[in-house]
Motif scaffolding. Structure first.
Motif, mmCIF file in Angstrom:
data_model
loop_
_atom_site.group_PDB
_atom_site.id
_atom_site.type_symbol
_atom_site.label_atom_id
_atom_site.label_comp_id
_atom_site.label_asym_id
_atom_site.label_seq_id
_atom_site.Cartn_x
_atom_site.Cartn_y
_atom_site.Cartn_z
ATOM 1 N N SER A 152 0.834 -1.211 0.000
ATOM 2 C CA SER A 152 0.000 0.000 0.000
ATOM 3 C C SER A 152 0.866 1.258 0.000
ATOM 4 O O SER A 152 0.515 2.271 -0.609
ATOM 5 C CB SER A 152 -0.928 0.000 1.218
ATOM 6 O OG SER A 152 -1.744 -1.155 1.215
ATOM 7 N N TYR A 153 1.991 1.184 0.688
ATOM 8 C CA TYR A 153 2.919 2.324 0.732
ATOM 9 C C TYR A 153 3.427 2.630 -0.675
ATOM 10 O O TYR A 153 3.453 3.783 -1.126
ATOM 11 C CB TYR A 153 4.105 1.991 1.651
ATOM 12 C CG TYR A 153 4.534 3.122 2.557
ATOM 13 C CD1 TYR A 153 4.735 4.408 2.059
ATOM 14 C CD2 TYR A 153 4.759 2.890 3.910
ATOM 15 C CE1 TYR A 153 5.145 5.446 2.899
ATOM 16 C CE2 TYR A 153 5.163 3.922 4.763
ATOM 17 C CZ TYR A 153 5.348 5.191 4.253
ATOM 18 O OH TYR A 153 5.736 6.210 5.087
ATOM 19 N N TYR A 154 3.841 1.573 -1.382
ATOM 20 C CA TYR A 154 4.285 1.759 -2.771
ATOM 21 C C TYR A 154 3.153 2.348 -3.620
ATOM 22 O O TYR A 154 3.375 3.251 -4.428
ATOM 23 C CB TYR A 154 4.667 0.414 -3.391
ATOM 24 C CG TYR A 154 5.952 -0.201 -2.931
ATOM 25 C CD1 TYR A 154 7.184 0.389 -3.222
ATOM 26 C CD2 TYR A 154 5.948 -1.423 -2.251
ATOM 27 C CE1 TYR A 154 8.373 -0.215 -2.840
ATOM 28 C CE2 TYR A 154 7.132 -2.032 -1.858
ATOM 29 C CZ TYR A 154 8.342 -1.421 -2.148
ATOM 30 O OH TYR A 154 9.514 -2.016 -1.766
ATOM 31 N N ILE A 155 1.950 1.789 -3.450
ATOM 32 C CA ILE A 155 0.830 2.196 -4.319
ATOM 33 C C ILE A 155 0.510 3.678 -4.132
ATOM 34 O O ILE A 155 0.314 4.404 -5.103
ATOM 35 C CB ILE A 155 -0.414 1.307 -4.087
ATOM 36 C CG1 ILE A 155 -0.152 -0.118 -4.600
ATOM 37 C CG2 ILE A 155 -1.645 1.890 -4.796
ATOM 38 C CD1 ILE A 155 -1.220 -1.142 -4.218
ATOM 39 N N ILE A 156 0.485 4.140 -2.868
ATOM 40 C CA ILE A 156 0.140 5.564 -2.678
ATOM 41 C C ILE A 156 1.246 6.453 -3.241
ATOM 42 O O ILE A 156 0.983 7.493 -3.861
ATOM 43 C CB ILE A 156 -0.202 5.887 -1.203
ATOM 44 C CG1 ILE A 156 -0.934 7.234 -1.137
ATOM 45 C CG2 ILE A 156 1.010 5.868 -0.305
ATOM 46 C CD1 ILE A 156 -1.547 7.566 0.204
ATOM 47 N N ALA A 157 2.510 6.030 -3.085
ATOM 48 C CA ALA A 157 3.620 6.825 -3.646
ATOM 49 C C ALA A 157 3.556 6.830 -5.171
ATOM 50 O O ALA A 157 3.803 7.855 -5.819
ATOM 51 C CB ALA A 157 4.958 6.264 -3.172
ATOM 52 N N ALA A 158 3.205 5.682 -5.746
ATOM 53 C CA ALA A 158 3.225 5.524 -7.208
ATOM 54 C C ALA A 158 1.964 6.048 -7.891
ATOM 55 O O ALA A 158 1.881 6.068 -9.112
ATOM 56 C CB ALA A 158 3.410 4.054 -7.562
ATOM 57 N N THR A 159 0.965 6.495 -7.121
ATOM 58 C CA THR A 159 -0.273 7.039 -7.717
ATOM 59 C C THR A 159 -0.454 8.490 -7.292
ATOM 60 O O THR A 159 -0.286 9.409 -8.088
ATOM 61 C CB THR A 159 -1.493 6.193 -7.315
ATOM 62 O OG1 THR A 159 -1.590 6.129 -5.885
ATOM 63 C CG2 THR A 159 -1.406 4.785 -7.886
ATOM 64 N N ALA A 160 -0.722 8.690 -6.004
ATOM 65 C CA ALA A 160 -0.895 10.060 -5.493
ATOM 66 C C ALA A 160 0.382 10.867 -5.673
ATOM 67 O O ALA A 160 0.338 12.098 -5.778
ATOM 68 C CB ALA A 160 -1.291 10.013 -4.021
#
Length: 424
Positions: free
Chosen positions: A255-263
């Motif tokens: 989830s940490y990666y996903i928020i960095a890679a989207t938001a």
């Protein structure tokens, strides 16, 4: 008195955000007549709609009283919530990033990467970001005197910056952009994975879940690599980070990666595209900045207020409370409308005008308090550098077709900004 079904249906309708005016008018009416009241659109649990700047700040300030993680952090239907909980063993969240966390987890997880995003540590990136910005202005100019500023510049420039910070190779950037647009544009037939207008709850949740799974497969492989071969990048920080002496849980790390890679890029892209759209429609504002580049910071703050890419977050009351004279019961769900707060007539003079010299400009687009946007300083820096390079070379812009916004009620911005431009 509850909010009328017309207005309630408008504020949950992704297409109303694509229209822009329709949702702005709905919130303007609420601020005037029902600034804090309950909406119950069909298929949703009832929720309080928080429309005023002061009330949004009041909720954001009280993290123990108004939680992020107890219920879905994003407005969701009763059926979609039920399906997510079935998939996730009772949790209302498909991902568990900083956005879905409360203390003590929120602070512990935030501390892990916070140092990477403070202004003094971002300064080392300035030269590299300027190279990237110049490259995108070059590419825009190579197209002749017209381009789609959203697709050709605004989507790609912040994407390239954050992917370098994370450690994603350039060859994978198109994939990351596509996944981001599929995630945030899940209600937009032009952007979602199915290419159709999804009305069915199961199909909607399944589509989002399939995007999340693709992200997780990608970042799982990256985690294994960075544990074996750590580098100077954000992926290595997440892969090798520890919380209370233990490695991050799988869901939390992904989830940490996903928020960095989207938001980490999408909101900056939306703001940049919206800024040029606004300046093309308000040439006097373009001319002001062109004549006086000390106005660039003002342009940035006004474009963040103007675009407000994150349209809402939800909070859940952990106890009985009072807000703006209304009784909020324990367990009640609150919808914080950031675009409404950023058009609040009590705070902003002529809020429906785009003014690059607006001061003060205390917008709530980055949130407030403990959950204030982690990447806000990087976003401002990227935009400052891009506009510095842009105004050195571009003398004027005008619309060259009809700009379009995506259909989304959570994160939403322009998807097409066709322009014609002249160089100095």
């Amino acid at each position: 008195m509850t909010i009328s079904s017309d207005i309630a249906n408008t504020i949950v309708d992704p297409r109303a955000y694509a229209d822009g005016d329709r949702v702005d008018q709905a919130f303007a009416q609420l601020r005037k007549e029902q600034p804090l009241d309950v909406a119950q659109p069909e298929g949703f649990d009832p929720f309080w709609v928080v429309t005023r700047h002061a009330d949004i700040l009041e909720v954001e300030r009280q993290n123990e009283l108004f939680h992020n993680g107890d219920r879905s952090t994003v407005l969701t239907t009763i059926d979609a919530d039920k399906k997510v909980r079935e998939m996730m063993g009772g949790s209302p969240h498909l991902v568990r990033s900083l956005v879905q966390m409360d203390n003590p987890d929120h602070m512990a997880y935030r501390r892990l990467t916070q140092g990477s995003f403070v202004p003094q540590n971002l300064r080392v990136l300035e030269t590299r970001i300027r190279e990237i910005a110049k490259g995108f202005i070059d590419r825009m100019i190579e197209k002749g005197e017209e381009c789609d500023f959203a697709r050709d510049v605004a989507f790609l420039y912040p994407l390239h910056v954050i992917m370098e910070v994370i450690g994603v190779p350039e060859s994978d950037e198109p994939r990351m952009l596509k996944l981001t647009q599929e995630l945030f544009g899940s209600a937009d037939p032009d952007l979602n994975r199915t290419g159709s207008d999804i009305q069915d709850t199961d199909a909607g949740v399944d589509t989002i879940q399939s995007v999340v799974m693709d992200f997780m497969m990608y970042f799982n492989a990256m985690t294994e690599d960075r544990r074996a071969n750590p580098r100077q990048d954000l992926a290595s920080v997440i892969a090798n980070g520890q919380i209370n002496g233990q490695p991050l849980g799988h869901l939390e790390a992904m989830s940490y990666y996903i928020i960095a890679a989207t938001a980490g890029h999408d909101t900056t892209s939306s703001t940049t595209a919206a800024a040029l759209w606004a300046m093309a429609e308000n040439p006097d504002q373009f001319k002001k900045v062109a004549a006086d580049q000390s106005l660039i910071p003002g342009l940035i703050e006004e474009s963040i207020r103007w675009a407000t890419p994150v349209k809402h977050f939800m909070r859940t009351a952990t106890d009985d409370a009072e807000l703006a004279g209304k009784k909020i019961a324990k367990g009640d769900w609150l919808f914080l409308s950031y675009p409404s707060g950023n058009r609040d007539e009590a705070v902003f003079d002529k809020p429906f005008e785009f003014r690059v010299d607006r001061t003060p400009n205390k917008h709530v687009a980055f949130g407030y308090g403990a959950h204030v946007c982690l990447g806000q300083h990087l976003a401002r820096m990227e935009m400052r550098i891009l506009w510095e390079e842009f105004f050195k070379r571009v003398a004027s812009v005008e619309m060259n077709g009809t700009p379009k916004r995506m259909a989304a009620s959570f994160v939403c911005g322009p998807k097409s900004v066709p322009i014609r431009f002249k160089l100095h």
